[in-house]
Design a protein around this motif. Sequence first.
Motif, PDB file in Angstrom:
ATOM      1  N   HIS A  52       0.746  -1.154  -0.169  1.00 42.83           N
ATOM      2  CA  HIS A  52      -0.002   0.011  -0.041  1.00 42.83           C
ATOM      3  C   HIS A  52       0.889   1.294   0.166  1.00 42.83           C
ATOM      4  N   VAL A  53       1.910   1.264   0.978  1.00 46.72           N
ATOM      5  CA  VAL A  53       2.826   2.303   0.844  1.00 46.72           C
ATOM      6  C   VAL A  53       3.739   2.520  -0.278  1.00 46.72           C
ATOM      7  N   LEU A  54       4.019   1.414  -0.851  1.00 45.90           N
ATOM      8  CA  LEU A  54       4.761   1.461  -2.123  1.00 45.90           C
ATOM      9  C   LEU A  54       3.949   2.230  -3.564  1.00 45.90           C
ATOM     10  N   GLN A  55       2.661   1.776  -3.459  1.00 46.74           N
ATOM     11  CA  GLN A  55       1.558   2.119  -4.433  1.00 46.74           C
ATOM     12  C   GLN A  55       1.406   3.627  -4.307  1.00 46.74           C
ATOM     13  N   THR A  56       1.130   4.006  -3.163  1.00 45.75           N
ATOM     14  CA  THR A  56       0.766   5.503  -2.738  1.00 45.75           C
ATOM     15  C   THR A  56       1.983   6.191  -3.000  1.00 45.75           C
ATOM     16  N   SER A  57       2.926   5.740  -3.037  1.00 46.25           N
ATOM     17  CA  SER A  57       4.180   6.774  -3.196  1.00 46.25           C
ATOM     18  C   SER A  57       4.814   6.585  -4.803  1.00 46.25           C
ATOM     19  N   GLY A  58       3.822   6.108  -5.747  1.00 42.50           N
ATOM     20  CA  GLY A  58       4.075   5.922  -6.847  1.00 42.50           C
ATOM     21  C   GLY A  58       5.141   4.902  -7.389  1.00 42.50           C
ATOM     22  N   ARG A  59       5.317   4.000  -6.517  1.00 41.93           N
ATOM     23  CA  ARG A  59       6.219   2.852  -7.365  1.00 41.93           C
ATOM     24  C   ARG A  59       5.052   1.632  -7.576  1.00 41.93           C
ATOM     25  N   ARG A  60       5.534   0.994  -8.552  1.00 41.47           N
ATOM     26  CA  ARG A  60       4.939   0.022  -9.151  1.00 41.47           C
ATOM     27  C   ARG A  60       5.351  -1.437  -8.467  1.00 41.47           C
ATOM     28  N   VAL A  61       4.550  -2.183  -8.251  1.00 45.82           N
ATOM     29  CA  VAL A  61       4.741  -3.410  -7.760  1.00 45.82           C
ATOM     30  C   VAL A  61       4.381  -4.871  -8.607  1.00 45.82           C
ATOM     31  N   PRO A  62       5.142  -5.517  -9.135  1.00 44.29           N
ATOM     32  CA  PRO A  62       6.494  -5.677  -8.950  1.00 44.29           C
ATOM     33  C   PRO A  62       7.643  -4.877  -9.810  1.00 44.29           C
ATOM     34  N   ASP A  63       7.203  -4.153 -10.742  1.00 45.72           N
ATOM     35  CA  ASP A  63       7.988  -3.546 -11.736  1.00 45.72           C
ATOM     36  C   ASP A  63       9.292  -2.779 -11.107  1.00 45.72           C
ATOM     37  N   ASP A  64       8.798  -1.954 -10.223  1.00 44.11           N
ATOM     38  CA  ASP A  64       9.826  -1.114  -9.594  1.00 44.11           C
ATOM     39  C   ASP A  64      10.375  -1.798  -8.285  1.00 44.11           C
ATOM     40  N   VAL A  65       9.598  -2.290  -7.442  1.00 47.67           N
ATOM     41  CA  VAL A  65       9.909  -2.864  -6.158  1.00 47.67           C
ATOM     42  C   VAL A  65       8.990  -4.357  -6.170  1.00 47.67           C
ATOM     43  N   ALA A  66      10.013  -5.420  -6.017  1.00 49.63           N
ATOM     44  CA  ALA A  66       9.241  -6.599  -5.898  1.00 49.63           C
ATOM     45  C   ALA A  66       9.036  -7.205  -4.496  1.00 49.63           C
ATOM     46  N   ILE A  67       8.027  -7.819  -3.935  1.00 54.47           N
ATOM     47  CA  ILE A  67       7.564  -7.937  -2.545  1.00 54.47           C
ATOM     48  C   ILE A  67       7.450  -9.442  -2.318  1.00 54.47           C
ATOM     49  N   VAL A  68       8.274 -10.191  -1.442  1.00 59.36           N
ATOM     50  CA  VAL A  68       7.563 -11.464  -0.933  1.00 59.36           C
ATOM     51  C   VAL A  68       7.367 -11.312   0.674  1.00 59.36           C
ATOM     52  N   GLY A  69       6.156 -12.080   0.813  1.00 62.07           N
ATOM     53  CA  GLY A  69       5.769 -11.981   2.154  1.00 62.07           C
ATOM     54  C   GLY A  69       5.927 -13.561   2.765  1.00 62.07           C
ATOM     55  N   PHE A  70       5.407 -13.650   3.783  1.00 64.30           N
ATOM     56  CA  PHE A  70       5.600 -14.755   4.509  1.00 64.30           C
ATOM     57  C   PHE A  70       4.293 -15.488   5.119  1.00 64.30           C
ATOM     58  N   ASP A  71       3.984 -16.660   5.197  1.00 65.56           N
ATOM     59  CA  ASP A  71       2.927 -17.414   5.700  1.00 65.56           C
ATOM     60  C   ASP A  71       1.965 -18.164   4.593  1.00 65.56           C
ATOM     61  N   ASP A  72       1.766 -17.400   3.433  1.00 65.55           N
ATOM     62  CA  ASP A  72       0.661 -17.812   2.574  1.00 65.55           C
ATOM     63  C   ASP A  72      -0.631 -17.836   3.174  1.00 65.55           C
ATOM     64  N   SER A  73      -0.924 -16.708   3.834  1.00 62.36           N
ATOM     65  CA  SER A  73      -2.334 -16.673   4.615  1.00 62.36           C
ATOM     66  C   SER A  73      -3.524 -16.322   3.646  1.00 62.36           C
ATOM     67  N   PRO A  74      -4.730 -16.085   3.903  1.00 63.69           N
ATOM     68  CA  PRO A  74      -5.635 -15.711   2.830  1.00 63.69           C
ATOM     69  C   PRO A  74      -5.377 -14.355   2.121  1.00 63.69           C
ATOM     70  N   VAL A  75      -4.635 -13.617   3.014  1.00 59.85           N
ATOM     71  CA  VAL A  75      -4.341 -12.213   2.612  1.00 59.85           C
ATOM     72  C   VAL A  75      -3.454 -12.301   1.454  1.00 59.85           C
ATOM     73  N   ALA A  76      -2.702 -13.168   1.156  1.00 62.63           N
ATOM     74  CA  ALA A  76      -1.789 -13.270   0.092  1.00 62.63           C
ATOM     75  C   ALA A  76      -2.510 -13.153  -1.240  1.00 62.63           C
ATOM     76  N   ALA A  77      -3.542 -14.164  -1.261  1.00 63.37           N
ATOM     77  CA  ALA A  77      -4.241 -14.332  -2.469  1.00 63.37           C
ATOM     78  C   ALA A  77      -5.357 -13.075  -2.854  1.00 63.37           C
ATOM     79  N   GLN A  78      -5.663 -12.367  -1.460  1.00 67.76           N
ATOM     80  CA  GLN A  78      -6.686 -11.205  -1.646  1.00 67.76           C
ATOM     81  C   GLN A  78      -5.889  -9.995  -2.023  1.00 67.76           C
ATOM     82  N   SER A  79      -4.586  -9.895  -1.597  1.00 63.06           N
ATOM     83  CA  SER A  79      -3.971  -8.624  -2.156  1.00 63.06           C
ATOM     84  C   SER A  79      -3.978  -8.484  -3.435  1.00 63.06           C
ATOM     85  N   ARG A  80      -3.713  -7.153  -3.850  1.00 68.99           N
ATOM     86  CA  ARG A  80      -3.514  -6.675  -5.390  1.00 68.99           C
ATOM     87  C   ARG A  80      -2.109  -5.652  -5.370  1.00 68.99           C
TER      88      ARG A  80
END
Length: 348
Positions: free
Chosen positions: A273-301
């Motif tokens: 959310h912070v990256l997107q509001t700062s004008g950075r594209r995910v993953p084109d500008d900054v790639a992100i890897v999380g941890f857990d594979d919770s339902p949040v992971a599939a729901q995020s955009r």
Amino acid sequence: MSKDLRRPAPTLEDVAKVAGVSRATVSRVINGKRKVAPAVQEVVLEAVAETGYVPNRAARSLVTRRTGTVAVVISGADADPDIELDLSGVFSDPFFGRVVGSLVRTLRPHDVHPVLMFADNDQTRDQVVSYLRFGNADGALLVSTYADDPLPEGLLGTGRPIVLFARPSHAIPASYVDLANADGARLAANHLLDRGCRRLGVISGPVDVPAARDRLDGFRDAAARRGHAFVPSVEGSFTFESGEAAMAELLAGAPDLDGVFVSNDLMAQGAVHVLQTSGRRVPDDVAIVGFDDSPVAAQSRPRLTTVRQPVEKMAEEMARMLLEQIDADEPAVRSAIFEPVLVVRDSA
């Protein structure tokens, strides 16, 4: 008065006669002993149904010295005992719901009922210990998010079996399940480097929590093995808001970041959310890897690339370990370590 109302209630002897087995065998089946042959159990259970026998739970408890319940304890950091515990933070984190749901599903077929308890300060921890010490539960399943939590040792002092979710912060003779957290973080580091990221950062969990420390150390170790001697990190608290704050801090210190490992999916969602509001594209500008594979992971955009922690299987094993300890004459202390898996989606 009808004939049925005058009829005496069926007894263990009645069940034994119909089943063609001894009264002791019937007692073992009814009291949940798992050393009775399955075929014999089936015959006894059919006789129970035929006679209409209903076990007297109070009498059964006196014989077995069991309550048929276990405490499921969620233990967190100290809070003001005069302030009512806010459970919304607990249940908004999908991790806790996944653990508790799996524990309930595993215990139910064994006619063992969970009692959910929360311990967030000295007073409530003492209440949990007293609950076990006075024999109100046959054992405890403990999920602690507090690095210096004294509750595991307090529960050990009750003499009741306990099993922990995650390795305790210091060595004690208690069984636990855990994930190979450092290995999972290494998967994340290698994935980011393989896709071409060169300016890495980490949003860790509280570094005094063993799992969070292992994830940070594992990531840095893998990065160092590939020539990255320093990886900046900011500590979060496993919440969406702390992920936002940590990402903002990381960007302030290293605005050219192109790959970030985040120690859980909720924080990763905040970071995106912070990256997107700062004008950075995910993953084109900054790639992100999380941890857990919770339902949040599939729901995020975009959907999060993340390291899978098999929470449901871990909780299931936790419950099985406790049931084994409750049944055992001499309970063995053991551990079960699960392997992480990288799940590649859209964020990296």
